[in-house]
Scaffold this motif. Structure first.
Motif, short mmCIF file in Angstrom:
data_model
loop_
_atom_site.label_atom_id
_atom_site.label_comp_id
_atom_site.label_asym_id
_atom_site.label_seq_id
_atom_site.Cartn_x
_atom_site.Cartn_y
_atom_site.Cartn_z
N GLY A 39 0.78 -1.22 0.00
CA GLY A 39 0.00 0.00 0.00
C GLY A 39 0.82 1.28 0.00
O GLY A 39 0.27 2.39 0.02
N ARG A 40 2.15 1.18 -0.02
CA ARG A 40 2.99 2.36 0.12
C ARG A 40 2.86 3.33 -1.06
O ARG A 40 2.83 4.54 -0.88
CB ARG A 40 4.46 1.94 0.28
N ASP A 41 2.77 2.81 -2.27
CA ASP A 41 2.65 3.70 -3.43
C ASP A 41 1.35 4.50 -3.36
O ASP A 41 1.34 5.70 -3.67
CB ASP A 41 2.69 2.88 -4.72
N ALA A 42 0.26 3.85 -2.95
CA ALA A 42 -1.03 4.55 -2.86
C ALA A 42 -0.99 5.62 -1.79
O ALA A 42 -1.49 6.74 -1.99
CB ALA A 42 -2.14 3.54 -2.56
N VAL A 43 -0.37 5.33 -0.63
CA VAL A 43 -0.28 6.31 0.45
C VAL A 43 0.63 7.46 0.04
O VAL A 43 0.33 8.63 0.29
CB VAL A 43 0.21 5.65 1.75
N ARG A 44 1.77 7.14 -0.61
CA ARG A 44 2.69 8.19 -1.07
C ARG A 44 1.97 9.12 -2.05
O ARG A 44 2.07 10.34 -1.95
CB ARG A 44 3.92 7.56 -1.72
N THR A 45 1.23 8.55 -2.98
CA THR A 45 0.49 9.36 -3.96
C THR A 45 -0.56 10.24 -3.26
O THR A 45 -0.75 11.40 -3.63
CB THR A 45 -0.21 8.44 -4.98
N PHE A 46 -1.22 9.69 -2.25
CA PHE A 46 -2.23 10.45 -1.50
C PHE A 46 -1.61 11.70 -0.87
O PHE A 46 -2.15 12.81 -0.98
CB PHE A 46 -2.84 9.55 -0.42
N PHE A 47 -0.46 11.56 -0.22
CA PHE A 47 0.19 12.69 0.44
C PHE A 47 0.72 13.69 -0.58
O PHE A 47 0.60 14.91 -0.39
CB PHE A 47 1.32 12.20 1.35
N VAL A 48 1.32 13.20 -1.66
CA VAL A 48 1.86 14.10 -2.69
C VAL A 48 0.74 14.90 -3.33
O VAL A 48 0.85 16.12 -3.52
CB VAL A 48 2.65 13.30 -3.75
N ASN A 49 -0.35 14.23 -3.66
CA ASN A 49 -1.48 14.92 -4.29
C ASN A 49 -2.04 16.01 -3.37
O ASN A 49 -2.37 17.12 -3.82
CB ASN A 49 -2.59 13.93 -4.65
N PHE A 50 -2.16 15.70 -2.08
CA PHE A 50 -2.70 16.71 -1.16
C PHE A 50 -1.77 17.90 -1.03
O PHE A 50 -2.21 19.06 -1.03
CB PHE A 50 -2.95 16.11 0.22
N ASP A 57 -10.52 24.00 1.54
CA ASP A 57 -11.97 24.13 1.66
C ASP A 57 -12.72 22.98 1.02
O ASP A 57 -13.93 22.87 1.12
CB ASP A 57 -12.44 25.46 1.04
N ALA A 58 -11.99 22.13 0.28
CA ALA A 58 -12.65 20.99 -0.35
C ALA A 58 -12.97 19.92 0.70
O ALA A 58 -12.39 19.89 1.78
CB ALA A 58 -11.75 20.41 -1.43
N LYS A 59 -13.92 19.05 0.36
CA LYS A 59 -14.27 17.98 1.28
C LYS A 59 -13.08 17.04 1.43
O LYS A 59 -12.45 16.67 0.44
CB LYS A 59 -15.49 17.23 0.75
N PRO A 60 -12.73 16.63 2.66
CA PRO A 60 -11.53 15.82 2.87
C PRO A 60 -11.57 14.51 2.09
O PRO A 60 -12.59 13.82 2.06
CB PRO A 60 -11.55 15.56 4.38
N GLU A 61 -10.46 14.19 1.44
CA GLU A 61 -10.32 12.90 0.79
C GLU A 61 -9.79 11.90 1.80
O GLU A 61 -9.11 12.26 2.76
CB GLU A 61 -9.38 13.01 -0.40
N GLN A 62 -10.09 10.63 1.57
CA GLN A 62 -9.67 9.58 2.50
C GLN A 62 -8.72 8.61 1.81
O GLN A 62 -8.70 8.49 0.59
CB GLN A 62 -10.89 8.79 2.99
N VAL A 63 -7.93 7.96 2.62
CA VAL A 63 -7.06 6.90 2.13
C VAL A 63 -7.16 5.72 3.10
O VAL A 63 -7.20 5.90 4.32
CB VAL A 63 -5.60 7.39 1.99
N ARG A 64 -7.26 4.53 2.55
CA ARG A 64 -7.31 3.31 3.36
C ARG A 64 -6.05 2.49 3.09
O ARG A 64 -5.63 2.35 1.93
CB ARG A 64 -8.56 2.49 3.05
N TYR A 65 -5.49 1.93 4.13
CA TYR A 65 -4.25 1.16 3.97
C TYR A 65 -4.04 0.28 5.19
O TYR A 65 -4.67 0.48 6.24
CB TYR A 65 -3.06 2.11 3.81
N ARG A 66 -3.12 -0.68 5.06
CA ARG A 66 -2.72 -1.52 6.18
C ARG A 66 -1.39 -1.01 6.70
O ARG A 66 -0.50 -0.66 5.94
CB ARG A 66 -2.61 -2.99 5.74
N ALA A 67 -1.29 -0.95 8.05
CA ALA A 67 -0.05 -0.44 8.66
C ALA A 67 0.21 -1.17 9.96
O ALA A 67 -0.69 -1.78 10.55
CB ALA A 67 -0.16 1.06 8.90
N ARG A 68 1.47 -1.11 10.40
CA ARG A 68 1.87 -1.76 11.65
C ARG A 68 1.31 -0.99 12.83
O ARG A 68 1.49 0.22 12.95
CB ARG A 68 3.39 -1.86 11.74
N SER A 69 0.62 -1.68 13.74
CA SER A 69 0.02 -1.04 14.91
C SER A 69 0.99 -1.09 16.09
O SER A 69 2.12 -1.58 15.97
CB SER A 69 -1.29 -1.75 15.28
N ALA A 70 0.53 -0.58 17.24
CA ALA A 70 1.39 -0.51 18.42
C ALA A 70 1.81 -1.90 18.91
O ALA A 70 2.90 -2.05 19.48
CB ALA A 70 0.67 0.25 19.54
#
Length: 538
Positions: A201-212, A219-232
């Motif tokens: 999922g790293r490429d999708a998350v990287r693209t999400f941050f770069v695009n934002f 003022d636009a409605k917040p976009e969301q991203v879903r991904y799997r990540a290491r928890s505590a």
């Protein structure tokens, strides 16, 4: 009414300047007021070099050079109130400094008569930038406390400084050791955030941050991203993340664990959608509470409009935050009944209606629980945000604004008639209705409102006051957008009202019986249109 001389005495100004440094301005009562005097303290507040006479003269040509674009409408409203009511006005506003930053001031605006006998505005103000920054930091801390009840991790992205830092994370998280440590944005993304994301999922998350970061349309409605990540606990879990706007340069990235369980997903789907809309408003209409199983309430935080809804002053609300209050006692002063709140606790969400005293209109708010049920020792709630636009003067709703031109002239917002404080301002609105969307010049309006008087400096000044009073009245009811003004001319926007005259003239069969032979009975000049309408009946 006799013009009052509200000039600020020079000795008083000197006293204020020596004790509490105050900026002082004089400016004309024009559409684009010219500054006729500015003292040294004001120059310092605005960071204008006192030796740069050319720059000072340019700024003095229009006081709106000192007002940020987003504040100009509010400042203009203040001036209109002072000019029309001839009473001083006090309040807070931000000013644009020479270096592009903002200064926040508290001050007074008065209308005065200068030595030449001309009307002018005078403003005395104190710099409260530092105090406001301290207050904002406190409000941000409270807001983050509320968000932390919904999201597992919260990160600050400062697009002006291009820095990133973790503001809040769970115990045991690898981000805990770097909380509140600012880092360069690109480095933080590659070295801290992305390594925690599952490889697929790293490429999708990287693209999400770069695009934002490139679009950065807060003022636009917040976009969301879903991904799997290491928890505590070291395992990989599903997360949902989105950006929330704080101001023009700072946004918060918030993420929370989601569950694959279909039952939990169904139960929380509506809550998540509501929360997405709620958090778009940084501190407007948000509250956090603790509710014990014994039905006692302790408010943690609330914005001003929420305190008003529950019927408490700021001091009363602060006292409530120190203790638990029986639920029935807590809500006894609010605009809804106890049964409505009990149903809200049971269902997890509800819509409440209340009367907005500022717009004099019925409004609705949505309340949403951040935790549903009473499974833990305490349940926390993030609640209350507007769900309709009935009080937004920018939009206007023709179904909600009804004009009656047949018979006596009246205007209704919903089912409530507008109580005009000035007869001539009501007559001016009737004239704009009669013109059916066409522009009316000042000279034309004067010829109708004062039929026996010529258009001169006296009647022009009188007309300006009438127009301002009309504008103020419409603003009070949240419908000022039904009138457009351009170069001294005014028109009613027909599409933004429901009018029996316009319905009748549409020729539609269902409106054929609206006209009964009377039109604008209040005003003699309506006889011309009455003749046209009567001719249509023959």
């Amino acid at each position: 009414m006799e013009q009052k001389n509200l000039k600020v005495d020079k000795e008083i100004i000197e006293f204020f300047t020596k004790t509490v440094p105050c900026g002082f301005l004089k400016y004309t009562c024009e559409k684009q007021p010219r500054v006729t005097y500015i003292n040294d303290t004001m120059l310092e507040m605005l960071r204008i070099p006192g030796s740069d006479d050319e720059y000072i003269e340019m700024c003095k040509s229009n006081i709106y050079f000192f007002i940020p674009p987003d504040e100009r409408r509010r400042f203009s409203k203040y001036l209109n109130h002072v000019y029309a009511d001839e009473t001083p006005f006090a309040g807070e506003i931000s000013l644009l400094r020479c270096d592009g930053t903002r200064a926040y001031v508290f001050g007074w605006i008065t209308k005065a008569v200068n030595e030449q006998g001309e009307e002018e505005f005078q403003s005395l103000c104190m710099d409260i930038t530092e105090q406001r920054q301290t207050l904002k930091e406190r409000e941000t801390e409270k807001y983050l406390r509320g968000l932390s009840e919904v999201y597992d991790k919260i990160f600050e992205f400062n697009f002006s400084a291009m820095t990133f830092k973790c503001l809040c994370s769970q115990e045991g998280s690898s981000f805990k050791k770097v909380e509140n440590v600012p880092m360069r944005m690109p480095d933080a993304l590659e070295n801290y955030l992305l390594p925690m994301v599952a490889e697929e999922g790293r490429d999708a998350v990287r693209t999400f941050f770069v695009n934002f970061s490139q679009k950065h349309t807060p003022d636009a409605k917040p976009e969301q991203v879903r991904y799997r990540a290491r928890s505590a606990d070291g395992t990989f879990k599903q997360y949902l993340g989105l950006f929330i706007r704080v101001d023009d340069s700072v946004s918060l990235y918030c993420c929370r664990e989601t569950h694959d369980s279909a039952a939990l997903k169904s139960e929380n789907e509506q809550l998540k959608e509501n929360m997405r809309d709620l958090v778009r408003h940084f501190s407007d209409g948000i509250a956090a509470f603790e509710v014990s199983p014994e039905r006692k309430v302790k408010p943690l935080y609330a914005s001003e409009n929420v305190r008003d809804f529950f019927g408490y002053s700021e001091d009363e609300w602060l006292a409530l935050t120190e203790k638990y209050t029986p639920f029935e006692d807590f809500v006894k002063n609010s605009q809804s009944g106890v049964d409505e709140y009990l149903e809200f606790l049971r269902r997890g969400e509800a819509v409440f209606a209340y009367f907005d005293h500022r717009t004099k209109m019925e409004r609705k708010i949505k309340a949403v629980l951040s935790q549903k049920g009473m499974t833990s020792r305490f349940s926390r709630y993030v609640m209350l945000y507007p769900v309709d636009d009935s009080g937004d003067s920018k939009t206007g709703d023709s179904r909600n604004i009804r004009v009656r031109a047949f018979g006596y002239f009246d205007v209704f917002v919903g089912d409530r008639p507008i109580a005009f404080s000035n007869k001539k301002s009501k007559e001016l609105l009737a004239l704009l209705v009669d013109r059916r969307g066409g522009y009316v010049t000042s000279e034309e309006a004067i010829s109708f409102l004062w039929e026996d008087e010529p258009a001169n400096s006296v009647t022009f000044a009188r007309y300006r006051k009438v127009a301002l009073r009309l504008k103020n009245t419409l603003e009070e009811y949240g419908i000022s957008n039904i009138i457009e003004a351009k170069d001294g001319k005014r028109r009613l926007v027909p599409e933004k009202v429901q009018c029996d005259l316009y319905d009748y003239l549409s020729g539609r069969e269902e409106y054929a019986g609206l006209f009964k032979g009377s039109y604008l009975t209040n005003y003699s000049w309506g006889e011309t249109t009455l003749g046209e309408l009567s001719g249509n009946l023959e």
